[in-house]
Design a protein around this motif. Structure first.
Motif, PDB file in Angstrom:
ATOM      1  N   LEU A 129     -17.354 -13.701   2.820  1.00  0.00           N
ATOM      2  CA  LEU A 129     -16.635 -13.802   1.797  1.00  0.00           C
ATOM      3  C   LEU A 129     -16.285 -15.313   1.867  1.00  0.00           C
ATOM      4  CD1 LEU A 129     -14.257 -12.782   0.022  1.00  0.00           C
ATOM      5  CD2 LEU A 129     -12.780 -12.978   1.849  1.00  0.00           C
ATOM      6  N   MET A 130     -16.347 -16.137   2.849  1.00  0.00           N
ATOM      7  CA  MET A 130     -16.190 -17.380   2.904  1.00  0.00           C
ATOM      8  C   MET A 130     -17.346 -18.120   1.655  1.00  0.00           C
ATOM      9  SD  MET A 130     -14.992 -18.221   6.722  1.00  0.00           S
ATOM     10  CE  MET A 130     -14.894 -19.793   6.559  1.00  0.00           C
ATOM     11  N   ARG A 131     -18.495 -17.586   2.292  1.00  0.00           N
ATOM     12  CA  ARG A 131     -19.688 -18.123   1.511  1.00  0.00           C
ATOM     13  C   ARG A 131     -19.611 -17.607   0.139  1.00  0.00           C
ATOM     14  NH1 ARG A 131     -22.335 -15.268   5.705  1.00  0.00           N
ATOM     15  NH2 ARG A 131     -22.718 -16.733   7.501  1.00  0.00           N
ATOM     16  N   THR A 132     -19.287 -16.462  -0.360  1.00  0.00           N
ATOM     17  CA  THR A 132     -19.071 -16.050  -1.592  1.00  0.00           C
ATOM     18  C   THR A 132     -18.199 -16.904  -2.370  1.00  0.00           C
ATOM     19  OG1 THR A 132     -19.714 -13.810  -1.093  1.00  0.00           O
ATOM     20  CG2 THR A 132     -18.685 -14.022  -3.178  1.00  0.00           C
ATOM     21  N   VAL A 133     -16.920 -17.071  -1.898  1.00  0.00           N
ATOM     22  CA  VAL A 133     -15.959 -18.077  -2.445  1.00  0.00           C
ATOM     23  C   VAL A 133     -16.634 -19.344  -2.628  1.00  0.00           C
ATOM     24  CG1 VAL A 133     -13.902 -19.071  -2.409  1.00  0.00           C
ATOM     25  CG2 VAL A 133     -13.995 -16.686  -1.773  1.00  0.00           C
ATOM     26  N   LYS A 134     -17.204 -19.964  -1.457  1.00  0.00           N
ATOM     27  CA  LYS A 134     -17.579 -21.164  -1.922  1.00  0.00           C
ATOM     28  C   LYS A 134     -18.808 -21.435  -2.796  1.00  0.00           C
ATOM     29  CE  LYS A 134     -19.539 -25.231   0.522  1.00  0.00           C
ATOM     30  NZ  LYS A 134     -18.937 -26.446  -0.244  1.00  0.00           N
ATOM     31  N   ALA A 135     -19.553 -20.333  -3.010  1.00  0.00           N
ATOM     32  CA  ALA A 135     -20.620 -20.432  -4.017  1.00  0.00           C
ATOM     33  C   ALA A 135     -20.052 -20.052  -5.511  1.00  0.00           C
ATOM     34  CB  ALA A 135     -21.758 -19.217  -3.787  1.00  0.00           C
ATOM     35  N   ALA A 136     -18.888 -19.515  -5.587  1.00  0.00           N
ATOM     36  CA  ALA A 136     -18.419 -19.312  -6.731  1.00  0.00           C
ATOM     37  C   ALA A 136     -17.882 -20.593  -7.219  1.00  0.00           C
ATOM     38  CB  ALA A 136     -17.348 -18.249  -6.820  1.00  0.00           C
ATOM     39  N   LEU A 137     -16.926 -21.315  -6.228  1.00  0.00           N
ATOM     40  CA  LEU A 137     -16.576 -22.568  -6.645  1.00  0.00           C
ATOM     41  C   LEU A 137     -17.679 -23.703  -6.822  1.00  0.00           C
ATOM     42  CD1 LEU A 137     -13.336 -22.212  -4.491  1.00  0.00           C
ATOM     43  CD2 LEU A 137     -13.472 -22.081  -6.790  1.00  0.00           C
ATOM     44  N   ASP A 138     -18.355 -23.713  -6.314  1.00  0.00           N
ATOM     45  CA  ASP A 138     -19.577 -24.796  -6.237  1.00  0.00           C
ATOM     46  C   ASP A 138     -20.990 -24.192  -6.287  1.00  0.00           C
ATOM     47  OD1 ASP A 138     -21.057 -27.310  -5.967  1.00  0.00           O
ATOM     48  OD2 ASP A 138     -20.661 -27.320  -3.680  1.00  0.00           O
ATOM     49  N   PRO A 139     -21.256 -23.642  -7.373  1.00  0.00           N
ATOM     50  CA  PRO A 139     -22.659 -22.940  -7.422  1.00  0.00           C
ATOM     51  C   PRO A 139     -23.920 -23.734  -7.021  1.00  0.00           C
ATOM     52  CG  PRO A 139     -21.820 -23.027  -9.553  1.00  0.00           C
ATOM     53  CD  PRO A 139     -20.665 -23.484  -8.610  1.00  0.00           C
ATOM     54  N   PRO A 157     -21.554 -30.840   0.592  1.00  0.00           N
ATOM     55  CA  PRO A 157     -22.445 -30.040   1.057  1.00  0.00           C
ATOM     56  C   PRO A 157     -22.459 -29.817   2.542  1.00  0.00           C
ATOM     57  CG  PRO A 157     -23.410 -31.957  -0.178  1.00  0.00           C
ATOM     58  CD  PRO A 157     -22.169 -32.124  -0.242  1.00  0.00           C
ATOM     59  N   GLY A 158     -22.794 -28.595   2.975  1.00  0.00           N
ATOM     60  CA  GLY A 158     -22.768 -28.417   4.384  1.00  0.00           C
ATOM     61  C   GLY A 158     -21.493 -27.947   4.989  1.00  0.00           C
ATOM     62  N   ALA A 159     -20.421 -28.151   4.204  1.00  0.00           N
ATOM     63  CA  ALA A 159     -18.874 -27.858   4.523  1.00  0.00           C
ATOM     64  C   ALA A 159     -18.661 -26.356   4.209  1.00  0.00           C
ATOM     65  CB  ALA A 159     -17.896 -28.628   3.849  1.00  0.00           C
ATOM     66  N   VAL A 160     -17.824 -25.788   5.094  1.00  0.00           N
ATOM     67  CA  VAL A 160     -17.374 -24.495   5.100  1.00  0.00           C
ATOM     68  C   VAL A 160     -16.039 -24.231   4.473  1.00  0.00           C
ATOM     69  CG1 VAL A 160     -17.094 -22.246   6.502  1.00  0.00           C
ATOM     70  CG2 VAL A 160     -18.706 -23.923   7.216  1.00  0.00           C
ATOM     71  N   LEU A 161     -15.928 -23.062   3.500  1.00  0.00           N
ATOM     72  CA  LEU A 161     -14.682 -22.888   3.008  1.00  0.00           C
ATOM     73  C   LEU A 161     -13.661 -22.539   3.893  1.00  0.00           C
ATOM     74  CD1 LEU A 161     -13.237 -22.945  -0.027  1.00  0.00           C
ATOM     75  CD2 LEU A 161     -13.950 -20.880  -0.069  1.00  0.00           C
TER      76      LEU A 161
END
Length: 79
Positions: free
Chosen positions: A59-69, A75-79
């Protein structure tokens, strides 16, 4: 846990892993979090798989990808 003012940096860092292991064991026992309002940060990123379940991580990866495709914001930070 922060390095005490005036403490020797090398000595402090030499005990870093043992200190984190002890602190995180207590946090886990009390069902706490290894991070707070500032997020996980790069230093603790590798600890996430041990404290979050795979669904939470996905879920964290999905949200980060949606906000910053394009992966250009922190870069490299975790949401």
């Amino acid at each position: 846990v922060s390095q005490p003012v005036g403490a020797d940096k090398a000595a402090y860092l030499a005990g870093w892993d043992a200190m984190n292991t002890a602190v995180h064991a207590i946090v886990s026992e009390l069902h706490g979090s290894i991070s707070a309002e500032h997020g996980i940060g790069r230093l603790k990123r590798s600890l996430l798989p041990g404290v979050k379940d795979p669904v939470e991580l996905d879920l964290m990866r999905t949200v980060k990808a949606a906000l910053d495709p394009k992966g250009v914001l922190n870069p490299g930070a975790v949401l």
